[in-house]
Design an enzyme around this catalytic site. Structure first.
Site, PDB file in Angstrom:
ATOM      1  CB  CYS A  19      -0.978   0.030   1.184  1.00  0.00           C
ATOM      2  SG  CYS A  19      -0.301  -0.538   2.736  1.00  0.00           S
ATOM      3  N   GLY A  45       0.132   0.004  -4.948  1.00  0.00           N
ATOM      4  CA  GLY A  45      -1.151  -0.622  -4.683  1.00  0.00           C
ATOM      5  C   GLY A  45      -2.091  -0.467  -5.842  1.00  0.00           C
ATOM      6  CG  ASN A 124       3.120   1.492   3.542  1.00  0.00           C
ATOM      7  OD1 ASN A 124       2.972   0.308   3.286  1.00  0.00           O
ATOM      8  ND2 ASN A 124       4.186   2.177   3.184  1.00  0.00           N
ATOM      9  N   GLY A 125       2.055  -0.808   5.948  1.00  0.00           N
ATOM     10  CA  GLY A 125       2.858  -1.674   6.798  1.00  0.00           C
ATOM     11  C   GLY A 125       2.052  -2.885   7.232  1.00  0.00           C
ATOM     12  CE1 TYR A 265       9.891  -4.972  -8.811  1.00  0.00           C
ATOM     13  CE2 TYR A 265       8.619  -5.322  -6.801  1.00  0.00           C
ATOM     14  CZ  TYR A 265       8.717  -5.349  -8.184  1.00  0.00           C
ATOM     15  OH  TYR A 265       7.656  -5.739  -8.941  1.00  0.00           O
TER      16      TYR A 265
END
Length: 489
Positions: A19, A45, A124-125, A265
């Site tokens: 996300c 996302g 996020n996480g 990445y």
């Protein structure tokens, strides 16, 4: 967020960020800025996105949709329902081809109404003790509306006895383990928080008289915002018209362990992470790879698009010409209709095609960002050989991925990771290539700007997917039987 089956047969062969978060305050039509920011973060996302805003006259409004930002948050019909000068948004990674596997109630931001007013959060996480927290909260009467671990934060805030939203958020996040970069909002405040280890990114920007929070700097660029700084690990910023940006440190200080795979990445190459260009780090990875694993060949070709900067660095350091031996179909969307078994069996060829005139008779070095299950690597190798290549050599811009991530990355179980079950030589034979080499963990650290390499006693980054050393024990997974790496291994 919980992982689900991939949309296409080759999509499960990459690690996936799950996300991205974005928020603005102090601007006219905040939702438009949020939509643009989310569009820039679409790579983080692609399953669904959501926006929550507040307007002094109309109150809180929200829109949550499956699919791409461009398909959902560009029409006047939708955006007119989202007025106001403050808003936050979230994009969620597409881990399922069948949207029926995910309910719209799982799409963030989440909203809660408290005694002192409403608040929305986007996360996020991954919360590594979410199962334990959920059981405790349900036993105490909480009613969950989603399957997301992020909803635990809202319920913990609701149970806090603090008198304002930021203080309740501090209370809640002190109970949370794992990784979190949170963007939240009240009627008048924009809030950003990073976990004490700073595993996931979060940055602060300035746009006119307003402010922005984002997972990456590339989203600040798209709205014309000035990058101010990274939110520090363990920091909470509370932004309001009256007080500007206030900084708090609600957690016990810890040594930063930023996710090194963001450099490899996840992040866009035009972003800046911790003051360092993502593109330059990836180019330098290629330089280190060429030094560590030279090979006599005719061409250096990236596996597009994520292998491109490393391939450029490998070519520059080795002196072997760089070439676009594989061309990516830019219009291959995740919603591609696969009506027949024959088309499904085309697999990677729907996404990538070999430049046959360039490849024929050549000894080719393929540079890719990672090898996860190995299925895509084998298919690409077959394509290169079918095009008449004399030799195929793989050079991988990350160390072997042998351990799953529990901090917000969609990773296969350990038994499905090629590097967890095979040595480098065995992987080479399995893939059927002439040679296979991964960058060393020390080389990766050097490429990321740590000249002395990795300090085993005190690593600079979270590199658990390579080393098996988890900076926060994944409590829920251990409870389910996951075995941590033995200390002596």
């Amino acid at each position: 967020m919980r992982a689900m089956p991939p949309a296409h047969p080759f999509d499960d062969d990459k690690l996936k960020e799950e996300c991205g978060v974005f928020g603005v305050a102090g601007v006219a039509d905040a939702a438009n800025f949020v939509a643009l920011g989310l569009h820039a973060l679409q790579h983080r996302g692609q399953e669904a996105g959501g926006i929550v805003v507040h307007d002094p006259e109309q109150g809180f409004n929200s829109a949550r949709r499956f699919g791409y930002v461009r398909d959902n948050f560009t029409s006047h019909k939708v955006m007119e329902t989202l007025p106001g000068p403050i808003g936050i948004g979230h994009v969620r990674y597409s881990t399922a081809g069948n949207k029926g596997n995910t309910a719209i109630r799982d799409v963030q931001p989440f909203f809660g109404e408290f005694s002192m007013g409403g608040a929305a959060i986007a996360h996020n996480g991954n919360i590594t003790n979410a199962d334990q927290l959920r059981r405790e909260l349900i036993e105490r009467g909480s009613i969950f509306q989603s399957s997301s671990d992020s909803e635990c934060i809202i319920h913990l805030m609701a149970r806090s006895l603090q008198r304002n939203i930021p203080e309740r958020m501090k209370d809640a996040l002190r109970r949370v383990e794992g990784a979190f970069s949170v963007v939240a909002m009240t009627r008048t405040k924009l809030i950003g928080v990073r976990d004490p280890l700073g595993v996931r990114p979060l940055v602060l920007g300035k746009i006119g008289d307003g402010w922005a929070l984002s997972s990456e700097t590339c989203a600040l660029d798209i709205i014309g915002a000035e990058f101010i700084r990274d939110i520090e690990p363990g920091e909470m910023v509370v932004i309001s018209a009256e007080r500007g940006v206030e900084s708090f440190k609600p957690f016990e200080p810890k040594k930063s362990r930023f996710c090194i795979f963001e450099h490899v990445y996840f992040s866009r190459p035009d972003s800046i992470l911790e003051g360092r260009s993502v593109y330059e780090t990836r180019r330098q990875i290629g330089v280190e790879l060429a030094r560590e694993a030279p090979v006599d060949a005719d061409l250096v070709c990236p596996v597009p698009d994520s292998g491109t900067p490393a391939a450029i660095g490998f070519s520059q350091e080795s002196g072997i010409p760089y070439a676009m031996g594989i061309i990516r179909n830019q219009y291959m969307g995740r919603t591609f209709i696969e009506p027949t078994e024959q088309i499904r069996n085309m697999g990677v060829r729907l996404k990538l095609n070999v430049n046959r005139a360039l490849i024929r008779g050549k000894r080719v070095i393929l540079v890719d960002d990672s090898v996860v299950r190995g299925t895509t690597s084998r298919k690409i190798k077959d394509m290169i050989l079918d095009a008449g290549a004399a030799e195929v050599h793989f050079r991988i811009a990350s160390p072997p991925t042998a351990w799953p991530c529990f901090y917000g990355v969609d990773t296969p179980e350990r038994e499905k990771l090629l590097a967890a079950n095979m040595s480098e030589d065995e992987m080479r034979d399995h893939l059927g290539v002439d040679s296979l080499r991964f960058i060393s963990l020390d080389g990766l650290y050097r490429a990321a700007g740590v000249a002395e390499g990795r300090d085993p006693a005190s690593p600079r980054y979270c590199d658990a997917c390579f080393s098996g050393e988890y900076p926060v024990e994944p409590a829920d997974m251990i409870e389910k039987g996951f075995q941590l790496k033995p200390a002596a291994e």
